[in-house]
Design a protein around this motif. Structure first.
Motif, PDB file in Angstrom:
ATOM      1  N   UNK A 106     104.641  77.001 119.516  1.00  0.00           N
ATOM      2  CA  UNK A 106     103.492  76.616 119.086  1.00  0.00           C
ATOM      3  C   UNK A 106     102.237  77.266 119.731  1.00  0.00           C
ATOM      4  N   UNK A 107     102.410  77.233 121.028  1.00  0.00           N
ATOM      5  CA  UNK A 107     101.220  78.134 121.750  1.00  0.00           C
ATOM      6  C   UNK A 107     100.954  79.467 121.319  1.00  0.00           C
ATOM      7  N   UNK A 108     101.906  80.248 121.201  1.00  0.00           N
ATOM      8  CA  UNK A 108     101.965  81.618 120.887  1.00  0.00           C
ATOM      9  C   UNK A 108     101.303  81.661 119.481  1.00  0.00           C
ATOM     10  N   UNK A 109     101.769  80.684 118.289  1.00  0.00           N
ATOM     11  CA  UNK A 109     101.340  80.874 117.099  1.00  0.00           C
ATOM     12  C   UNK A 109      99.791  80.630 117.143  1.00  0.00           C
TER      13      UNK A 109
ATOM     14  N   UNK B 272     102.694  79.295 110.861  1.00  0.00           N
ATOM     15  CA  UNK B 272     103.861  79.062 110.568  1.00  0.00           C
ATOM     16  C   UNK B 272     104.755  79.825 111.627  1.00  0.00           C
ATOM     17  N   UNK B 273     106.115  79.560 111.604  1.00  0.00           N
ATOM     18  CA  UNK B 273     106.734  80.187 112.682  1.00  0.00           C
ATOM     19  C   UNK B 273     108.236  80.235 112.124  1.00  0.00           C
ATOM     20  N   UNK B 274     108.987  81.626 111.875  1.00  0.00           N
ATOM     21  CA  UNK B 274     110.140  81.944 111.677  1.00  0.00           C
ATOM     22  C   UNK B 274     111.054  82.311 112.843  1.00  0.00           C
ATOM     23  N   UNK B 275     112.333  81.940 112.779  1.00  0.00           N
ATOM     24  CA  UNK B 275     113.261  82.261 113.749  1.00  0.00           C
ATOM     25  C   UNK B 275     113.863  83.555 113.358  1.00  0.00           C
ATOM     26  N   UNK B 276     114.034  84.367 114.268  1.00  0.00           N
ATOM     27  CA  UNK B 276     114.316  85.539 113.794  1.00  0.00           C
ATOM     28  C   UNK B 276     115.550  86.035 114.893  1.00  0.00           C
ATOM     29  N   UNK B 277     116.615  86.986 114.542  1.00  0.00           N
ATOM     30  CA  UNK B 277     117.599  87.688 115.333  1.00  0.00           C
ATOM     31  C   UNK B 277     116.615  88.643 116.345  1.00  0.00           C
ATOM     32  N   UNK B 278     117.474  89.336 117.141  1.00  0.00           N
ATOM     33  CA  UNK B 278     116.842  90.152 118.138  1.00  0.00           C
ATOM     34  C   UNK B 278     116.345  91.566 117.291  1.00  0.00           C
ATOM     35  N   UNK B 279     117.015  91.828 116.337  1.00  0.00           N
ATOM     36  CA  UNK B 279     116.450  92.746 115.442  1.00  0.00           C
ATOM     37  C   UNK B 279     115.154  92.739 114.489  1.00  0.00           C
ATOM     38  N   UNK B 280     114.841  91.249 114.541  1.00  0.00           N
ATOM     39  CA  UNK B 280     113.687  90.909 113.514  1.00  0.00           C
ATOM     40  C   UNK B 280     114.148  90.206 112.251  1.00  0.00           C
ATOM     41  N   UNK B 281     115.519  89.989 111.948  1.00  0.00           N
ATOM     42  CA  UNK B 281     115.796  89.487 110.578  1.00  0.00           C
ATOM     43  C   UNK B 281     115.709  88.038 110.672  1.00  0.00           C
ATOM     44  N   UNK B 282     114.962  87.469 109.721  1.00  0.00           N
ATOM     45  CA  UNK B 282     114.819  86.070 109.707  1.00  0.00           C
ATOM     46  C   UNK B 282     115.908  85.409 109.423  1.00  0.00           C
ATOM     47  N   UNK B 283     116.091  84.080 110.180  1.00  0.00           N
ATOM     48  CA  UNK B 283     117.202  83.521 110.137  1.00  0.00           C
ATOM     49  C   UNK B 283     116.809  81.832 109.435  1.00  0.00           C
ATOM     50  N   UNK B 284     115.699  81.616 110.186  1.00  0.00           N
ATOM     51  CA  UNK B 284     115.327  79.917 109.810  1.00  0.00           C
ATOM     52  C   UNK B 284     113.756  79.935 109.850  1.00  0.00           C
ATOM     53  N   UNK B 285     113.286  78.978 109.116  1.00  0.00           N
ATOM     54  CA  UNK B 285     111.773  78.702 109.141  1.00  0.00           C
ATOM     55  C   UNK B 285     111.553  77.238 109.625  1.00  0.00           C
ATOM     56  N   UNK B 286     110.452  77.327 110.614  1.00  0.00           N
ATOM     57  CA  UNK B 286     110.256  75.952 111.077  1.00  0.00           C
ATOM     58  C   UNK B 286     109.708  75.156 110.276  1.00  0.00           C
ATOM     59  N   UNK B 287     110.462  73.721 110.349  1.00  0.00           N
ATOM     60  CA  UNK B 287     110.070  72.668 109.396  1.00  0.00           C
ATOM     61  C   UNK B 287     108.681  71.947 109.894  1.00  0.00           C
ATOM     62  N   UNK B 288     107.716  72.116 108.962  1.00  0.00           N
ATOM     63  CA  UNK B 288     106.442  71.624 109.733  1.00  0.00           C
ATOM     64  C   UNK B 288     106.501  70.059 109.714  1.00  0.00           C
TER      65      UNK B 288
END
Length: 395
Positions: A286-289, A296-312
């Motif tokens: 949240x601080x970085x955002x 909004x924040x998305x969870x990604x793998x090391x290669x940048x592939x999106x895995x999840x979306x933060x639930x507000x």
């Protein structure tokens, strides 16, 4: 009745016709398929068939005084089954017409005294809208005519004559009532199609059909007060009038909603999104955002592939003192196939996409490249600010 999906769901019909469209699967027993389309019969439809048989038994007894109790019950049962088949014929009229025009028909359902044909997308021309709506009641009109022709060959007071006369009257009633000029009845769709042709504006046609629904509901109230008596008939008339008025109101709101769709696009609503790995503490994410202006924040793998979306809403419900001890992954939702939206989606196509899979957030991609997140609350705010405020208040 039909349930049109895509853009905005609508229903038209009434007793013997009318949707939903419901986001979930139809409730009922699978009794068959027509050109691959499943046909369901709900338990309520069977209960209503028994009610029809019960109500008809007294009239049959009066017309066939010499008949035994078993014969009266058998005739009543045949007519009640014929009533259900008449509803089915009505829905098959909608179904086959929609299939003919290339629509995807999801199901046909008999539910109580009504039927539902669910299909998508919506008709793209007024002519298709008219034909899909009209050919449901037309099936009942043909059945009424066939019963009348059958009566030419049998005595009116015979067992078969009683069945043909009652089924003929039932189908005539379904034909006339469903063509009453107001949504959600098929006649309301006919009015909407006519308004579309006359004004060149689909929304004006839908509004005309909705206002016609209020007129039909008022007419049902008057009819019930004058002709239905004081018993079950009056209660049924009032309940039906209430259903029609409510459905007409929903149709009017739907038309108003559709008027706000032009200019609505995923690209304009996409939030600036921070990509992070799932193990990052929530407070740090949240601080970085906030530092980069991301909402909004998305969870990604090391290669940048999106895995999840933060639930507000999950984050809002979490006390601030716990956020440093929670990871982003723990308050995020896995991205399902239906939660990925193309940045070029607009208007009714956008609304159809979010109706297929309901979520609080969606991943937005541009040529398969993730570009951000669409929050449902932002979309709702453009369409219905009051509803969006309620969503925020309940988070």
């Amino acid at each position: 009745m039909t349930d049109q999906r895509g853009g905005n769901p609508e229903a038209h019909g009434g007793p013997g016709d009318a949707p939903r469209p419901a986001a979930g699967g139809p409730a009922g027993l699978l009794v068959g398929r027509l050109r691959g389309v499943p046909i369901f019969v709900s338990p309520l439809a069977l209960i209503f068939a028994l009610l029809v048989a019960y109500l008809l038994s007294g009239s049959i007894r009066d017309r066939l005084p010499a008949a035994s109790d078993g014969q009266v019950l058998a005739i009543a049962a045949v007519i009640s089954v014929g009533f259900l088949l008449s509803l089915l014929a009505h829905e098959i009229g909608h179904c086959l017409t929609a299939l003919h025009f290339g629509h995807t028909v999801h199901s046909v359902t008999l539910h109580g005294f009504a039927g539902f044909t669910s299909f998508e997308p919506e008709p793209r021309t007024s002519g298709r809208m008219f034909l899909i709506a009209f050919l449901g009641p037309a099936a009942n009109g043909l059945l009424a005519g066939a019963c009348q022709l059958g009566l030419l060959a049998v005595a009116d007071d015979s067992h078969l004559g009683i069945v043909l006369r009652d089924l003929g009257m039932i189908n005539l009633a379904l034909f006339l009532f469903n063509l009453a000029p107001g949504l959600p009845l098929d006649g309301g769709q006919v009015v909407a199609a006519a308004g579309w042709v006359l004004t060149g504006d689909r929304l004006r046609g839908l509004r005309a059909g909705a206002y016609g629904g209020f007129v039909v509901a008022a007419g049902m109230l008057v009819w019930g007060s004058v002709y239905a008596g004081d018993g079950l008939g009056l209660l049924y008339a009032y309940a039906l009038a209430g259903f029609l008025a409510f459905a007409a109101l929903q149709a009017l709101r739907s038309a108003q909603l559709r008027g706000r769709l032009p200019g609505l696009s995923v690209r304009r609503l996409t939030r600036h999104t921070l990509p992070v790995e799932g193990g990052v503490p929530l407070a740090e994410a949240l601080r970085r955002a906030e530092a980069i202006g991301a909402t909004a924040v998305a969870v990604v793998e090391r290669d940048g592939t999106p895995l999840k979306i933060m639930n507000g809403s999950a984050v809002d419900a979490l006390p601030e003192h716990r956020r440093p001890w929670m990871t982003v992954d723990e308050v995020s939702r896995t991205i399902l196939p239906g939660m990925v939206l193309n940045a070029d989606l607009e208007g009714e196509d956008l609304l159809a996409a979010v109706q297929r899979v309901t979520a609080s957030e969606y991943l937005v991609v541009d040529h398969d490249t993730p570009v951000g997140v669409l929050a449902m609350v932002d979309l709702v705010a453009r369409l219905n600010p009051a509803a969006a405020a309620r969503m925020v208040a309940h988070r």
